[in-house]
Write a protein that holds these residues in place. Structure first.
Motif, mmCIF file in Angstrom:
data_model
loop_
_atom_site.group_PDB
_atom_site.id
_atom_site.type_symbol
_atom_site.label_atom_id
_atom_site.label_comp_id
_atom_site.label_asym_id
_atom_site.label_seq_id
_atom_site.Cartn_x
_atom_site.Cartn_y
_atom_site.Cartn_z
ATOM 1 N N PRO A 219 5.951 -7.298 0.029
ATOM 2 C CA PRO A 219 6.982 -6.278 -0.197
ATOM 3 C C PRO A 219 6.389 -5.039 -0.873
ATOM 4 O O PRO A 219 5.497 -5.142 -1.724
ATOM 5 C CB PRO A 219 7.986 -6.976 -1.124
ATOM 6 N N LEU A 220 6.877 -3.861 -0.493
ATOM 7 C CA LEU A 220 6.433 -2.623 -1.120
ATOM 8 C C LEU A 220 7.085 -2.451 -2.488
ATOM 9 O O LEU A 220 8.165 -2.978 -2.740
ATOM 10 C CB LEU A 220 6.785 -1.430 -0.226
ATOM 11 N N PRO A 221 6.440 -1.672 -3.365
ATOM 12 C CA PRO A 221 7.021 -1.425 -4.690
ATOM 13 C C PRO A 221 8.342 -0.666 -4.630
ATOM 14 O O PRO A 221 9.171 -0.804 -5.534
ATOM 15 C CB PRO A 221 5.948 -0.598 -5.409
ATOM 16 N N ASP A 222 8.518 0.172 -3.618
ATOM 17 C CA ASP A 222 9.802 0.830 -3.404
ATOM 18 C C ASP A 222 9.952 1.130 -1.922
ATOM 19 O O ASP A 222 9.037 0.916 -1.126
ATOM 20 C CB ASP A 222 9.959 2.094 -4.261
ATOM 21 N N HIS A 223 11.107 1.610 -1.549
ATOM 22 C CA HIS A 223 11.467 1.772 -0.141
ATOM 23 C C HIS A 223 10.751 2.972 0.490
ATOM 24 O O HIS A 223 10.355 3.912 -0.178
ATOM 25 C CB HIS A 223 12.983 1.968 -0.031
ATOM 26 N N SER A 241 1.680 5.186 0.708
ATOM 27 C CA SER A 241 2.676 6.113 0.161
ATOM 28 C C SER A 241 4.070 5.620 0.513
ATOM 29 O O SER A 241 4.294 5.026 1.575
ATOM 30 C CB SER A 241 2.463 7.537 0.689
ATOM 31 N N THR A 242 5.009 5.856 -0.410
ATOM 32 C CA THR A 242 6.416 5.520 -0.212
ATOM 33 C C THR A 242 7.246 6.756 -0.540
ATOM 34 O O THR A 242 6.698 7.811 -0.891
ATOM 35 C CB THR A 242 6.833 4.351 -1.110
ATOM 36 N N GLN A 243 8.552 6.630 -0.474
ATOM 37 C CA GLN A 243 9.397 7.792 -0.764
ATOM 38 C C GLN A 243 9.201 8.308 -2.181
ATOM 39 O O GLN A 243 9.190 9.517 -2.416
ATOM 40 C CB GLN A 243 10.870 7.428 -0.548
ATOM 41 N N ALA A 244 9.029 7.407 -3.126
ATOM 42 C CA ALA A 244 8.996 7.826 -4.532
ATOM 43 C C ALA A 244 7.625 7.732 -5.181
ATOM 44 O O ALA A 244 7.462 8.191 -6.313
ATOM 45 C CB ALA A 244 9.983 6.986 -5.345
ATOM 46 N N GLY A 245 6.627 7.160 -4.491
ATOM 47 C CA GLY A 245 5.365 6.952 -5.179
ATOM 48 C C GLY A 245 4.163 6.878 -4.263
ATOM 49 O O GLY A 245 4.266 6.848 -3.038
ATOM 50 N N LEU A 246 3.000 6.844 -4.914
ATOM 51 C CA LEU A 246 1.718 6.678 -4.242
ATOM 52 C C LEU A 246 1.017 5.506 -4.901
ATOM 53 O O LEU A 246 0.988 5.398 -6.132
ATOM 54 C CB LEU A 246 0.887 7.957 -4.365
ATOM 55 N N TRP A 247 0.422 4.622 -4.070
ATOM 56 C CA TRP A 247 -0.074 3.357 -4.563
ATOM 57 C C TRP A 247 -1.452 3.034 -4.001
ATOM 58 O O TRP A 247 -1.802 3.484 -2.917
ATOM 59 C CB TRP A 247 0.893 2.225 -4.183
ATOM 60 N N ARG A 248 -2.198 2.252 -4.771
ATOM 61 C CA ARG A 248 -3.434 1.652 -4.283
ATOM 62 C C ARG A 248 -3.180 0.156 -4.183
ATOM 63 O O ARG A 248 -2.763 -0.481 -5.149
ATOM 64 C CB ARG A 248 -4.602 1.930 -5.230
ATOM 65 N N TYR A 249 -3.434 -0.407 -2.993
ATOM 66 C CA TYR A 249 -3.165 -1.828 -2.765
ATOM 67 C C TYR A 249 -4.465 -2.602 -2.645
ATOM 68 O O TYR A 249 -5.374 -2.220 -1.896
ATOM 69 C CB TYR A 249 -2.333 -2.021 -1.502
ATOM 70 N N ASP A 250 -4.544 -3.707 -3.398
ATOM 71 C CA ASP A 250 -5.699 -4.595 -3.382
ATOM 72 C C ASP A 250 -5.293 -5.896 -2.700
ATOM 73 O O ASP A 250 -4.565 -6.709 -3.285
ATOM 74 C CB ASP A 250 -6.165 -4.872 -4.812
ATOM 75 N N PRO A 251 -5.722 -6.139 -1.436
ATOM 76 C CA PRO A 251 -5.322 -7.363 -0.744
ATOM 77 C C PRO A 251 -5.799 -8.635 -1.432
ATOM 78 O O PRO A 251 -5.101 -9.656 -1.398
ATOM 79 C CB PRO A 251 -5.969 -7.211 0.645
ATOM 80 N N ALA A 252 -6.969 -8.599 -2.063
ATOM 81 C CA ALA A 252 -7.496 -9.795 -2.713
ATOM 82 C C ALA A 252 -6.583 -10.261 -3.837
ATOM 83 O O ALA A 252 -6.372 -11.467 -4.031
ATOM 84 C CB ALA A 252 -8.909 -9.531 -3.238
ATOM 85 N N ALA A 253 -6.040 -9.310 -4.592
ATOM 86 C CA ALA A 253 -5.136 -9.642 -5.694
ATOM 87 C C ALA A 253 -3.678 -9.574 -5.270
ATOM 88 O O ALA A 253 -2.797 -9.950 -6.049
ATOM 89 C CB ALA A 253 -5.375 -8.700 -6.868
ATOM 90 N N ARG A 255 -1.836 -6.891 -4.961
ATOM 91 C CA ARG A 255 -1.243 -6.100 -6.044
ATOM 92 C C ARG A 255 -1.255 -4.617 -5.708
ATOM 93 O O ARG A 255 -2.250 -4.073 -5.221
ATOM 94 C CB ARG A 255 -2.008 -6.323 -7.342
ATOM 95 N N PHE A 256 -0.122 -3.953 -5.980
ATOM 96 C CA PHE A 256 -0.010 -2.503 -5.881
ATOM 97 C C PHE A 256 -0.206 -1.897 -7.262
ATOM 98 O O PHE A 256 0.399 -2.348 -8.237
ATOM 99 C CB PHE A 256 1.368 -2.099 -5.347
ATOM 100 N N THR A 257 -1.011 -0.851 -7.336
ATOM 101 C CA THR A 257 -1.215 -0.119 -8.581
ATOM 102 C C THR A 257 -0.793 1.328 -8.366
ATOM 103 O O THR A 257 -1.232 1.982 -7.411
ATOM 104 C CB THR A 257 -2.689 -0.156 -9.016
ATOM 105 N N ALA A 258 0.070 1.823 -9.248
ATOM 106 C CA ALA A 258 0.561 3.191 -9.105
ATOM 107 C C ALA A 258 -0.567 4.191 -9.316
ATOM 108 O O ALA A 258 -1.414 4.025 -10.201
ATOM 109 C CB ALA A 258 1.686 3.445 -10.105
ATOM 110 N N VAL A 259 -0.582 5.242 -8.502
ATOM 111 C CA VAL A 259 -1.549 6.328 -8.620
ATOM 112 C C VAL A 259 -0.864 7.512 -9.281
ATOM 113 O O VAL A 259 0.211 7.938 -8.845
ATOM 114 C CB VAL A 259 -2.088 6.733 -7.234
ATOM 115 N N ARG A 260 -1.456 8.029 -10.342
ATOM 116 C CA ARG A 260 -0.883 9.157 -11.076
ATOM 117 C C ARG A 260 -1.621 10.432 -10.706
ATOM 118 O O ARG A 260 -2.844 10.501 -10.810
ATOM 119 C CB ARG A 260 -0.995 8.927 -12.589
#
Length: 325
Positions: A219-223, A241-253, A255-260
């Motif tokens: 699942p994505l962090p937001d829609h 990228s999503t409507q409200a944010g930009l993310w880095r995704y690590d398939p091994a973990a 996990r989505f990490t927010a990009v500032r």
């Protein structure tokens, strides 16, 4: 007008799909940076521009620093796909290298999807998928087959493009809001991005009769998933990228990490994102919600270090580093 600008800047032959400019010389030839490719809906063209360093320093009054370009409107051999309609609102441009040859991968909301040899202008594969499908991204696989994501159609398809330039046989996978598609050669997985999930597909079958099977979904962090691209500085990870944010995704973990990037506005509704090899500099495009279309802009934005460049007269949808991956 931008069309007159392109004609003045490049030698455009009647009926030819390619816009050729003089070879780089001097400072341009010495530039260490990658060129930038943009999708311009105003001129209905894919335009390759100078490197970020040169682009940010460019102060021409009205001419874009275009070094190469392509438009389906002028492409030989595409008349059967009615580009006047199917090439409406081009929305994707990628560079891929297969067997030593560079290809432009492009789609348009009007329905066209195409893979073009950048040396000759010949079409490796093209199809009109219909405006209702709203093709939004495209990928070239090692065997020559082509994956297309369509947000309106709510699907990802893997076309048997290796079988011919108009091959229509395909495998399909349903994905509401399908916007992004990327082949990860390290794992042999086709990653696809929809409204609410990021999914990895296993490609099976044969080049003539491919199959697609989901092996994992997150699942994505937001829609509103929109862009999916590899983090070139960290192989195996992805920009999302999503409507409200930009993310880095690590398939091994998983996990989505927010990009500032200097505030919420800088990461909202990003249409395309990517990092430049060697420098790590980010390139993003987001609509400015003004002018003739609410989804486009005339500005490309760079980060780390920051900077913007206005390309007057354009209606940009995406911009990417013009590399080979």
């Amino acid at each position: 007008m931008l069309r007159r600008t392109l004609v003045a800047l490049c030698a455009l032959c009647a009926g030819c799909a390619l816009l050729f400019c003089a070879p780089a010389t001097g400072a341009q030839a010495r530039s260490p940076g990658w060129a930038v490719v943009v999708v311009d809906q105003e001129s209905r063209s894919v335009l390759v521009l100078q490197s970020a360093e040169e682009l940010m320093a460019y102060r021409g009054p009205g001419r874009l620093p275009v070094v190469w370009g392509w438009s389906a409107d002028r492409a030989a051999g595409l008349a059967d796909l009615t580009p006047a309609r199917s090439w409406t609102n081009p929305d994707e441009a990628k560079s891929r290298v297969r067997q030593g040859q560079r290809y432009l991968l492009t789609t348009a909301s009007g329905g066209l999807a195409a893979v073009v040899d950048t040396t000759t202008g010949a079409t490796h594969w093209a199809a009109d998928l219909g405006g209702a499908a709203n093709p939004h991204s495209i990928e070239l696989l090692p065997d020559g087959n082509v994956a297309v994501s369509a947000s309106g159609g709510g699907w990802v398809r893997l076309y048997a493009a290796s079988q011919g330039p108009r091959a229509t046989a395909h495998a399909g996978y349903p994905l509401p809001g399908a916007h992004g598609v990327h082949w990860d050669g390290r794992t042999g997985l086709l990653w696809v991005l929809g409204d609410d999930v990021l999914t990895a597909l296993r490609v099976g079958g044969t080049p003539a009769a491919p199959t697609l099977t989901a092996v994992r979904s997150t699942p994505l962090p937001d829609h509103g998933g929109h862009d999916l691209a590899p983090v070139l500085a960290e192989p195996g990870r992805f920009w999302v990228s999503t409507q409200a944010g930009l993310w880095r995704y690590d398939p091994a973990a998983d996990r989505f990490t927010a990009v500032r990037l200097g505030g919420p506005a800088a990461v909202r509704d990003v249409k395309s994102v990517g990092d430049e090899p060697g420098t790590g500099r980010l390139l993003t495009v987001a609509p400015d919600h003004s002018g003739p279309c609410s989804w486009c802009t005339s500005v490309i934005t760079l980060h780390r270090p920051d900077g913007t460049r206005m390309l007057r007269g354009t209606h940009l949808y995406k911009a990417r580093w013009w590399g080979g991956w």
